[in-house]
Design an enzyme around this catalytic site. Structure first.
Site, PDB file in Angstrom:
ATOM      1  N   SER A  91      42.427  60.374  22.880  1.00 39.09           N
ATOM      2  CA  SER A  91      43.217  61.589  22.641  1.00 39.09           C
ATOM      3  C   SER A  91      43.231  61.906  21.151  1.00 39.09           C
ATOM      4  O   SER A  91      43.555  61.051  20.332  1.00 39.09           O
ATOM      5  CB  SER A  91      44.656  61.386  23.116  1.00 39.09           C
ATOM      6  OG  SER A  91      44.655  61.244  24.513  1.00 39.09           O
TER       7      SER A  91
ATOM      8  N   ARG B 256      53.066  56.141  19.123  1.00 37.50           N
ATOM      9  CA  ARG B 256      51.790  55.964  18.406  1.00 37.50           C
ATOM     10  C   ARG B 256      51.994  55.697  16.912  1.00 37.50           C
ATOM     11  O   ARG B 256      51.239  56.183  16.069  1.00 37.50           O
ATOM     12  CB  ARG B 256      50.870  57.183  18.596  1.00 37.50           C
ATOM     13  CG  ARG B 256      50.528  57.490  20.015  1.00 37.50           C
ATOM     14  CD  ARG B 256      49.755  56.361  20.704  1.00 37.50           C
ATOM     15  NE  ARG B 256      49.638  56.673  22.112  1.00 37.50           N
ATOM     16  CZ  ARG B 256      50.514  56.238  23.027  1.00 37.50           C
ATOM     17  NH1 ARG B 256      51.516  55.440  22.695  1.00 37.50           N
ATOM     18  NH2 ARG B 256      50.365  56.572  24.282  1.00 37.50           N
TER      19      ARG B 256
ATOM     20  N   GLU C  86      46.587  62.359  16.466  1.00 36.10           N
ATOM     21  CA  GLU C  86      46.745  60.920  16.713  1.00 36.10           C
ATOM     22  C   GLU C  86      45.603  60.187  15.996  1.00 36.10           C
ATOM     23  O   GLU C  86      45.790  59.129  15.408  1.00 36.10           O
ATOM     24  CB  GLU C  86      46.686  60.655  18.221  1.00 36.10           C
ATOM     25  CG  GLU C  86      46.785  59.187  18.567  1.00 36.10           C
ATOM     26  CD  GLU C  86      46.835  58.934  20.072  1.00 36.10           C
ATOM     27  OE1 GLU C  86      47.426  59.756  20.806  1.00 36.10           O
ATOM     28  OE2 GLU C  86      46.279  57.913  20.496  1.00 36.10           O
TER      29      GLU C  86
END
Ligand code: FAD
Length: 287
Positions: free
Chosen positions: A209, A160, A279
């Site tokens: 998420s 990510r 995230e």
């Protein structure tokens, strides 16, 4: 070209949260953006957004300028696997365009509601795949419209995260896919959609998420084990269906979400000694 002051960012984020940006720019084409940069150099802070599916904009809005790439929709997909996509193309559309040409490798993007630019910045991935390793070239520009071309292997792709510098705006991307079998590609995509529908609270406002999975574990498992599934701050809730999602039904503020994020981090750390890393990007000023 849309160029207007005081644009509510709640209109541009999947959480439907966030106060107004001082200035909001949405060029219709990449060329229009380059012309704009030349004639009206952007002063002060500049935030680029795609679909706003991975950001929490605070209730006080964004100081400076928000640039939306949403209209940059140029896409060519060749049967030999070469793909060029502008930053505003929805990754799910990219995945479907690849299916139409019988190309495999990006089925995993089908359920992700982001743009190509956001996916490159975040090195979006799912189901064991990531976009980074498929990239052969990224074209970026800075706020003055100065272009730079990066080879895919010049960029570090981590979980990510990509190493593209913060001051660079992703404009266009080239990918290399492989020819595959249409039926198999279609089945894989259908299975991904089915799994997402069964496990993610897509009927409630969310940004996917919230936390990265720590090494060897899952953020959702830790949050649930800490007894936080369903926990609420104001209108924001640790989703009862998927504990790594924070959701609401139109009744939360960004401050509620941010406080809930901090509460989850504190309690998971207190219980398991694990620091959950966000995230989701938090931007803007408090109310
Ligand atoms: C229901 C749901 C499911 C999701 N599932 C997944 C998943 O499985 N895997 C996954 O990886 N993500 C997932 N996400 C998160 C998100 O969709 C991805 O991170 C997506 O790639 C973000 O794209 P965006 O256009 O929405 O980016 P935004 O949220 O608009 O921006 C995210 C970041 O990228 C930067 N950015 C955006 N565009 C550009 C650009 N052109 N140039 C430079 N920087 C840019 C922004 O400044 C910001 O820092 C999910 C989100 C939702 C809501």
């Amino acid at each position: 070209m849309i160029a207007r002051p005081n644009e509510p960012m709640a209109l541009h984020t999947t959480w439907h949260l966030g106060g107004a940006a001082d200035w909001f720019l949405q060029p219709e084409t990449v060329g229009q953006w380059f012309d704009w940069c030349r004639d009206h150099p952007v002063e002060g802070p500049l935030l680029v957004i795609g679909r706003g599916s991975n950001i929490l904009v605070r209730d006080g809005g964004v100081a400076g300028t928000v640039l939306s790439t949403k209209q940059w929709k140029g896409l060519t997909v060749q049967a030999d696997g070469r793909v060029r996509a502008e930053a505003g193309v929805a990754v799910a559309s990219l995945s479907r365009a690849a299916l139409d040409k019988g190309l495999t490798g990006i089925e995993f993007l089908v359920g992700i509601p982001g743009s190509v630019g956001g996916a490159i910045r975040m090195n979006a991935g799912a189901h064991g795949g990531e976009i980074g390793p498929l990239v052969t070239e990224v074209v970026t520009c800075d706020r003055h419209g100065k272009r730079k071309v990066w080879r895919g292997d010049e960029i570090q792709w981590r979980y990510r995260h990509s190493s593209i510098p913060e001051d660079q705006i992703v404009v266009e991307v080239a990918l290399e896919l492989r020819p595959g079998e249409g039926g198999a590609i279609r089945s894989k995509m259908a299975a991904i959609i089915e799994r997402r529908n069964a496990t993610q609270p897509l009927h409630r406002l969310n940004a996917g998420s919230v936390f990265r999975n720590p090494d060897g574990d899952y953020a959702a498992r830790l949050i649930e084990a800490a007894g936080l599934k369903g926990a609420k701050v104001g209108g924001a809730q640790v989703d009862p269906m998927h504990a790594n999602f924070i959701t609401h039904e139109g009744d939360a503020s960004a401050a509620d979400v941010e406080r809930l994020i901090a509460m989850v981090q504190e309690q998971v750390h207190a219980r398991f000694g694990v620091t959950l890393v966000r995230e989701v990007q938090i931007v803007g000023r408090p109310a």
